[in-house]
Design a protein around this motif. Sequence first.
Motif, PDB file in Angstrom:
ATOM      1  N   ARG A  40       0.867  -1.355  -0.463  1.00  0.00           N
ATOM      2  CA  ARG A  40       0.114  -0.069   0.112  1.00  0.00           C
ATOM      3  C   ARG A  40       0.861   1.111  -0.184  1.00  0.00           C
ATOM      4  N   LEU A  41       0.721   2.426  -0.841  1.00  0.00           N
ATOM      5  CA  LEU A  41       1.484   2.712  -0.821  1.00  0.00           C
ATOM      6  C   LEU A  41       0.489   4.716  -0.058  1.00  0.00           C
ATOM      7  N   ARG A  42       1.645   4.820   0.473  1.00  0.00           N
ATOM      8  CA  ARG A  42       0.850   6.475   1.007  1.00  0.00           C
ATOM      9  C   ARG A  42      -0.148   7.221   0.344  1.00  0.00           C
ATOM     10  N   GLY A  43      -0.825   8.212   1.307  1.00  0.00           N
ATOM     11  CA  GLY A  43      -0.966   9.258   0.809  1.00  0.00           C
ATOM     12  C   GLY A  43      -2.804   8.835   0.155  1.00  0.00           C
ATOM     13  N   GLY A  44      -2.658   8.405  -0.515  1.00  0.00           N
ATOM     14  CA  GLY A  44      -4.398   7.561  -1.273  1.00  0.00           C
ATOM     15  C   GLY A  44      -5.804   8.307   0.221  1.00  0.00           C
ATOM     16  N   SER A  45      -6.766   8.714  -0.044  1.00  0.00           N
ATOM     17  CA  SER A  45      -7.507   9.242   1.045  1.00  0.00           C
ATOM     18  C   SER A  45      -9.090   9.091   0.240  1.00  0.00           C
ATOM     19  N   LYS A  46      -8.986   9.008  -0.239  1.00  0.00           N
ATOM     20  CA  LYS A  46     -10.346   9.002  -1.334  1.00  0.00           C
ATOM     21  C   LYS A  46     -10.183   7.473  -2.173  1.00  0.00           C
ATOM     22  N   LYS A  47      -9.322   7.255  -2.402  1.00  0.00           N
ATOM     23  CA  LYS A  47      -8.723   5.702  -3.318  1.00  0.00           C
ATOM     24  C   LYS A  47      -7.490   4.859  -2.581  1.00  0.00           C
ATOM     25  N   GLY A  48      -7.910   3.751  -2.457  1.00  0.00           N
ATOM     26  CA  GLY A  48      -6.862   2.277  -2.437  1.00  0.00           C
ATOM     27  C   GLY A  48      -5.468   3.074  -4.118  1.00  0.00           C
ATOM     28  N   SER A  58       9.472  -6.318 -11.827  1.00  0.00           N
ATOM     29  CA  SER A  58       8.686  -5.256 -13.048  1.00  0.00           C
ATOM     30  C   SER A  58       7.501  -4.780 -11.838  1.00  0.00           C
ATOM     31  N   THR A  59       7.087  -3.813 -12.023  1.00  0.00           N
ATOM     32  CA  THR A  59       5.979  -3.411 -11.220  1.00  0.00           C
ATOM     33  C   THR A  59       5.260  -2.640 -11.873  1.00  0.00           C
ATOM     34  N   ALA A  60       3.176  -2.041 -11.565  1.00  0.00           N
ATOM     35  CA  ALA A  60       3.005  -1.828 -11.986  1.00  0.00           C
ATOM     36  C   ALA A  60       1.778  -0.713 -10.277  1.00  0.00           C
ATOM     37  N   VAL A  61       1.284   0.012 -11.300  1.00  0.00           N
ATOM     38  CA  VAL A  61       0.402   0.581  -9.666  1.00  0.00           C
ATOM     39  C   VAL A  61      -1.273   0.168  -9.529  1.00  0.00           C
ATOM     40  N   ALA A  62      -1.808   0.019  -8.730  1.00  0.00           N
ATOM     41  CA  ALA A  62      -2.868  -0.327  -8.726  1.00  0.00           C
ATOM     42  C   ALA A  62      -3.703   0.437  -8.152  1.00  0.00           C
ATOM     43  N   TYR A  63      -5.067   1.542  -8.551  1.00  0.00           N
ATOM     44  CA  TYR A  63      -6.176   1.973  -8.277  1.00  0.00           C
ATOM     45  C   TYR A  63      -7.139   1.167  -7.868  1.00  0.00           C
ATOM     46  N   LEU A  64      -7.850   1.388  -5.952  1.00  0.00           N
ATOM     47  CA  LEU A  64      -9.201   0.906  -6.510  1.00  0.00           C
ATOM     48  C   LEU A  64     -10.608   2.041  -5.739  1.00  0.00           C
ATOM     49  N   TRP A  65     -11.422   2.286  -6.518  1.00  0.00           N
ATOM     50  CA  TRP A  65     -12.090   3.152  -5.883  1.00  0.00           C
ATOM     51  C   TRP A  65     -13.410   2.117  -5.116  1.00  0.00           C
ATOM     52  N   ASP A  66     -13.619   2.106  -4.022  1.00  0.00           N
ATOM     53  CA  ASP A  66     -13.925   1.340  -2.781  1.00  0.00           C
ATOM     54  C   ASP A  66     -14.681   1.896  -1.683  1.00  0.00           C
ATOM     55  N   CYS A 123     -11.557  -7.440  -9.892  1.00  0.00           N
ATOM     56  CA  CYS A 123     -12.165  -7.334  -8.207  1.00  0.00           C
ATOM     57  C   CYS A 123     -13.487  -6.840  -7.667  1.00  0.00           C
ATOM     58  N   PRO A 124     -13.627  -7.128  -7.051  1.00  0.00           N
ATOM     59  CA  PRO A 124     -14.998  -6.487  -6.127  1.00  0.00           C
ATOM     60  C   PRO A 124     -15.414  -4.668  -5.749  1.00  0.00           C
ATOM     61  N   ALA A 125     -14.360  -4.310  -6.756  1.00  0.00           N
ATOM     62  CA  ALA A 125     -14.058  -2.883  -6.869  1.00  0.00           C
ATOM     63  C   ALA A 125     -13.263  -2.111  -8.072  1.00  0.00           C
ATOM     64  N   ASP A 126     -14.513  -1.251  -8.211  1.00  0.00           N
ATOM     65  CA  ASP A 126     -13.399  -0.786  -9.103  1.00  0.00           C
ATOM     66  C   ASP A 126     -11.995  -0.619  -9.195  1.00  0.00           C
ATOM     67  N   VAL A 127     -11.555  -0.791 -10.478  1.00  0.00           N
ATOM     68  CA  VAL A 127     -10.009  -0.419 -10.796  1.00  0.00           C
ATOM     69  C   VAL A 127      -9.337  -0.503 -11.515  1.00  0.00           C
ATOM     70  N   ALA A 128      -8.430   0.431 -11.584  1.00  0.00           N
ATOM     71  CA  ALA A 128      -7.295   0.677 -12.610  1.00  0.00           C
ATOM     72  C   ALA A 128      -5.960   0.336 -11.980  1.00  0.00           C
ATOM     73  N   VAL A 129      -5.391  -0.439 -13.485  1.00  0.00           N
ATOM     74  CA  VAL A 129      -4.051  -0.967 -13.505  1.00  0.00           C
ATOM     75  C   VAL A 129      -3.185   0.282 -14.430  1.00  0.00           C
ATOM     76  N   VAL A 130      -2.157   1.394 -13.320  1.00  0.00           N
ATOM     77  CA  VAL A 130      -0.828   2.147 -14.270  1.00  0.00           C
ATOM     78  C   VAL A 130      -0.172   1.537 -14.540  1.00  0.00           C
ATOM     79  N   GLU A 131       1.299   2.871 -15.328  1.00  0.00           N
ATOM     80  CA  GLU A 131       2.106   2.349 -15.302  1.00  0.00           C
ATOM     81  C   GLU A 131       2.781   2.695 -13.954  1.00  0.00           C
ATOM     82  N   ASP A 132       3.835   1.949 -13.587  1.00  0.00           N
ATOM     83  CA  ASP A 132       4.202   2.296 -11.788  1.00  0.00           C
ATOM     84  C   ASP A 132       6.146   3.199 -12.555  1.00  0.00           C
ATOM     85  N   VAL A 133       5.914   5.074 -12.677  1.00  0.00           N
ATOM     86  CA  VAL A 133       6.582   6.117 -12.125  1.00  0.00           C
ATOM     87  C   VAL A 133       8.410   5.675 -11.931  1.00  0.00           C
TER      88      VAL A 133
END
Length: 344
Positions: A40-48, A58-66, A123-133
């Motif tokens: 888990r990355l720090r800072g998110g307050s409205k999404k995971g 390799s790595t990627a980042v997942a956003y979860l809206w739930d 996922c049992p949530a809305d999810v996006a997978v994005v580039e890990d910059v």
Amino acid sequence: MASEAQRDVDVVRGAVRREHLAAAARAALGGGHRLDRVSRLRGGSKKGVYRLGFDDGSTAVAYLWDEAENFWPAARGGAADRLADPLAPASGIDLFVAAHGRLEALGVRTPRLHLADRSGRWCPADVAVVEDVPGENLEALLDGDPRRAETALARLAEVLDVLRGHSGPGFGRVALFDDGGTAHGRSCEALVLDRALADLAEAASRDARIARAAARLEDELRRLAAAVRPRAAYGLVHGELGPDHVLVDGDGQPVLIDIEGLMFFDVEWEHAFLRIRFAEHYRRLNSAGLDGRRLDLYALAMRLSLVAGPLRLLDGDFPDRGAMRAIAEHNLRRALALLPADGR
């Protein structure tokens, strides 16, 4: 992405589990990447926000809206009403996808989007997978690598010019206009005044210092708003563009994140926030032709928002509570300092 990660986790907040993220990662990146770790990355307050590490390094980042990932108290009104309010909390995959598409069309760098899914298939949530910059965010560079930060600031100023030059048919969220909707409110300045008065009332109910100054603060807000002249020109603004929301890639290019609030609005609203968050570094981002009267109103409104919002967030279980208290305290003092010395 440069945010500090916590320990490897198996259980994400709410119903999402590692196997769900593994399925979403396969859909986004193909079967050649086996999920090895989730942080888990720090800072998110409205999404995971989670970093996904794979067995090939390799790595990627997942956003979860739930709801379980949203630390803010439940917003009032339905989803349609919140979308039509440009200053309502910005959260949701639809806002993200619309903002990502608009920025990409303008050539503004944001992490590449591999997957955006609302179906619940993986996922049992809305999810996006994005580039890990890779690399650090601009906040870290300003502290640790000033030379590289100066280059990134110059390029960020160019990005702001691109956004400002992209005018909209009215004010409101990009997703709203993409759907053919219309925003609530008579004008940007009227919306800001109404929101500032609500933030003032909330802050006054929570802190005696604001309560004692509430009448003077209200008078000052109304005085500043009365001085603003009507205008119907709206540029594209991020809405919360602090240095922590700007990653810097290997080529030194700024990469905007937390983009759900992207909207057409007074550019002075963006610059009021930039002045606060970038402090002495704002000189590299300053723009000619800004309306000083709007900036004065928006500066006080923004300070009150940054008192009421963090105090509201502390009603829940947001983990970094000390940071939120510090933000509220700093902006409370600065809001009071904006009152005229003669007390009018």
